[in-house]
Design a protein around this motif. Structure first.
Motif, PDB file in Angstrom:
ATOM      1  N   MET A   1       1.085  -1.185   0.002  1.00 34.37           N
ATOM      2  CA  MET A   1       0.046   0.149  -0.086  1.00 34.37           C
ATOM      3  C   MET A   1       1.117   1.811  -0.141  1.00 34.37           C
ATOM      4  O   MET A   1       0.496   2.194  -0.916  1.00 34.37           O
ATOM      5  N   VAL A   2       1.889   1.003   1.203  1.00 38.57           N
ATOM      6  CA  VAL A   2       3.370   2.555   0.949  1.00 38.57           C
ATOM      7  C   VAL A   2       3.353   2.503  -0.942  1.00 38.57           C
ATOM      8  O   VAL A   2       2.631   3.423  -1.164  1.00 38.57           O
ATOM      9  N   ASN A   3       3.460   1.620  -1.128  1.00 41.96           N
ATOM     10  CA  ASN A   3       4.173   1.913  -2.733  1.00 41.96           C
ATOM     11  C   ASN A   3       2.957   2.670  -4.025  1.00 41.96           C
ATOM     12  O   ASN A   3       3.686   3.176  -4.300  1.00 41.96           O
ATOM     13  N   ALA A   4       1.867   2.400  -3.062  1.00 39.40           N
ATOM     14  CA  ALA A   4       1.016   2.939  -3.518  1.00 39.40           C
ATOM     15  C   ALA A   4       0.749   4.901  -3.617  1.00 39.40           C
ATOM     16  O   ALA A   4       0.147   5.672  -4.370  1.00 39.40           O
ATOM     17  N   MET A   5       1.914   5.660  -2.719  1.00 39.21           N
ATOM     18  CA  MET A   5       1.391   6.416  -2.944  1.00 39.21           C
ATOM     19  C   MET A   5       2.289   7.109  -3.140  1.00 39.21           C
ATOM     20  O   MET A   5       3.577   7.114  -3.098  1.00 39.21           O
ATOM     21  N   ASP A   6       2.010   8.881  -3.162  1.00 42.58           N
ATOM     22  CA  ASP A   6       2.601   9.395  -3.121  1.00 42.58           C
ATOM     23  C   ASP A   6       4.107  10.227  -2.296  1.00 42.58           C
ATOM     24  O   ASP A   6       3.242  10.126  -0.920  1.00 42.58           O
ATOM     25  N   MET A   7       4.802  11.007  -2.567  1.00 40.58           N
ATOM     26  CA  MET A   7       5.260  11.730  -1.498  1.00 40.58           C
ATOM     27  C   MET A   7       4.411  12.275  -0.360  1.00 40.58           C
ATOM     28  O   MET A   7       5.455  12.369   0.648  1.00 40.58           O
ATOM     29  N   ASP A   8       4.035  13.357  -0.883  1.00 43.43           N
ATOM     30  CA  ASP A   8       2.950  13.797   0.148  1.00 43.43           C
ATOM     31  C   ASP A   8       1.743  12.966   0.899  1.00 43.43           C
ATOM     32  O   ASP A   8       1.790  13.347   1.666  1.00 43.43           O
ATOM     33  N   THR A   9       1.652  12.118   0.402  1.00 45.03           N
ATOM     34  CA  THR A   9       0.742  11.113   1.611  1.00 45.03           C
ATOM     35  C   THR A   9       1.908  10.754   2.156  1.00 45.03           C
ATOM     36  O   THR A   9       1.173  10.218   3.266  1.00 45.03           O
ATOM     37  N   ARG A  10       2.802  10.526   1.644  1.00 47.99           N
ATOM     38  CA  ARG A  10       3.679   9.189   2.256  1.00 47.99           C
ATOM     39  C   ARG A  10       3.695  10.049   3.938  1.00 47.99           C
ATOM     40  O   ARG A  10       3.827   9.504   4.902  1.00 47.99           O
ATOM     41  N   ILE A  11       4.460  11.626   3.996  1.00 50.93           N
ATOM     42  CA  ILE A  11       4.947  12.566   4.737  1.00 50.93           C
ATOM     43  C   ILE A  11       3.722  12.426   5.603  1.00 50.93           C
ATOM     44  O   ILE A  11       3.659  13.028   7.052  1.00 50.93           O
ATOM     45  N   GLY A  12       2.305  12.986   5.412  1.00 49.60           N
ATOM     46  CA  GLY A  12       0.506  13.188   5.594  1.00 49.60           C
ATOM     47  C   GLY A  12       0.866  12.287   6.501  1.00 49.60           C
ATOM     48  O   GLY A  12       0.097  12.033   7.541  1.00 49.60           O
ATOM     49  N   GLN A  13       0.506  11.070   5.793  1.00 53.62           N
ATOM     50  CA  GLN A  13       0.740   9.909   7.066  1.00 53.62           C
ATOM     51  C   GLN A  13       1.368   9.603   8.511  1.00 53.62           C
ATOM     52  O   GLN A  13       0.747   8.807   9.458  1.00 53.62           O
ATOM     53  N   LEU A  14       2.260  10.291   8.227  1.00 51.69           N
ATOM     54  CA  LEU A  14       3.333  10.519   9.829  1.00 51.69           C
ATOM     55  C   LEU A  14       2.317  11.560  10.660  1.00 51.69           C
ATOM     56  O   LEU A  14       2.921  11.693  11.537  1.00 51.69           O
ATOM     57  N   VAL A  15       1.886  12.910  10.038  1.00 58.24           N
ATOM     58  CA  VAL A  15       0.950  13.600  10.914  1.00 58.24           C
ATOM     59  C   VAL A  15       0.249  12.748  11.784  1.00 58.24           C
ATOM     60  O   VAL A  15      -0.969  12.581  11.172  1.00 58.24           O
ATOM     61  N   MET A  16      -0.210  13.360  13.041  1.00 56.30           N
ATOM     62  CA  MET A  16      -1.330  13.320  13.936  1.00 56.30           C
ATOM     63  C   MET A  16      -1.851  14.872  14.236  1.00 56.30           C
ATOM     64  O   MET A  16      -0.829  15.897  14.860  1.00 56.30           O
ATOM     65  N   ALA A  17      -3.145  15.131  13.759  1.00 55.66           N
ATOM     66  CA  ALA A  17      -4.322  16.304  14.320  1.00 55.66           C
ATOM     67  C   ALA A  17      -4.864  16.331  15.482  1.00 55.66           C
ATOM     68  O   ALA A  17      -5.531  14.798  16.021  1.00 55.66           O
ATOM     69  N   PRO A  18      -4.843  17.272  16.078  1.00 51.57           N
ATOM     70  CA  PRO A  18      -5.272  16.957  17.253  1.00 51.57           C
ATOM     71  C   PRO A  18      -6.973  17.362  17.551  1.00 51.57           C
ATOM     72  O   PRO A  18      -7.496  18.430  16.386  1.00 51.57           O
ATOM     73  N   LEU A  19      -7.979  16.962  17.839  1.00 48.00           N
ATOM     74  CA  LEU A  19      -9.878  17.112  18.127  1.00 48.00           C
ATOM     75  C   LEU A  19      -9.977  17.484  19.043  1.00 48.00           C
ATOM     76  O   LEU A  19     -10.019  16.510  19.828  1.00 48.00           O
ATOM     77  N   TYR A  20     -10.118  17.865  19.612  1.00 47.50           N
ATOM     78  CA  TYR A  20      -9.997  18.312  20.955  1.00 47.50           C
ATOM     79  C   TYR A  20     -12.206  19.219  20.892  1.00 47.50           C
ATOM     80  O   TYR A  20     -13.203  18.715  20.446  1.00 47.50           O
ATOM     81  N   ALA A  21     -12.420  17.769  22.349  1.00 47.83           N
ATOM     82  CA  ALA A  21     -13.823  17.769  22.341  1.00 47.83           C
ATOM     83  C   ALA A  21     -14.901  18.983  22.461  1.00 47.83           C
ATOM     84  O   ALA A  21     -14.339  20.371  22.495  1.00 47.83           O
TER      85      ALA A  21
END
Length: 69
Positions: A1-21
């Motif tokens: 699956m990773v091989n099918a991702m472009d570089m922007d997608t691979r980098i984004g997969q390393l990021v975690m965003a917060p969602l506050y209550a």
């Protein structure tokens, strides 16, 4: 699956965003759909219980593009 991702997608997969209550999950739509953010940390006291967290999670999942191998 990773091989099918472009570089922007691979980098984004390393990021975690917060969602506050109390925040609208739609506020992360662009980060997930366009920037490929890979995970969301759900933070705070969700007064609606498990059902409200589940609803937020379902909404967030809907923003994620489907990646096929």
């Amino acid at each position: 699956m990773v091989n099918a991702m472009d570089m922007d997608t691979r980098i984004g997969q390393l990021v975690m965003a917060p969602l506050y209550a109390g925040n609208d999950p739609a506020s992360l739509a662009s980060l997930i759909a366009d920037r490929h953010v890979g995970s969301v940390l759900i933070i705070g006291k969700w007064t609606g219980g498990v059902a409200s967290v589940r609803a937020a999670d379902d909404q967030l999942q809907g923003y994620a593009p489907v990646i096929t191998a």
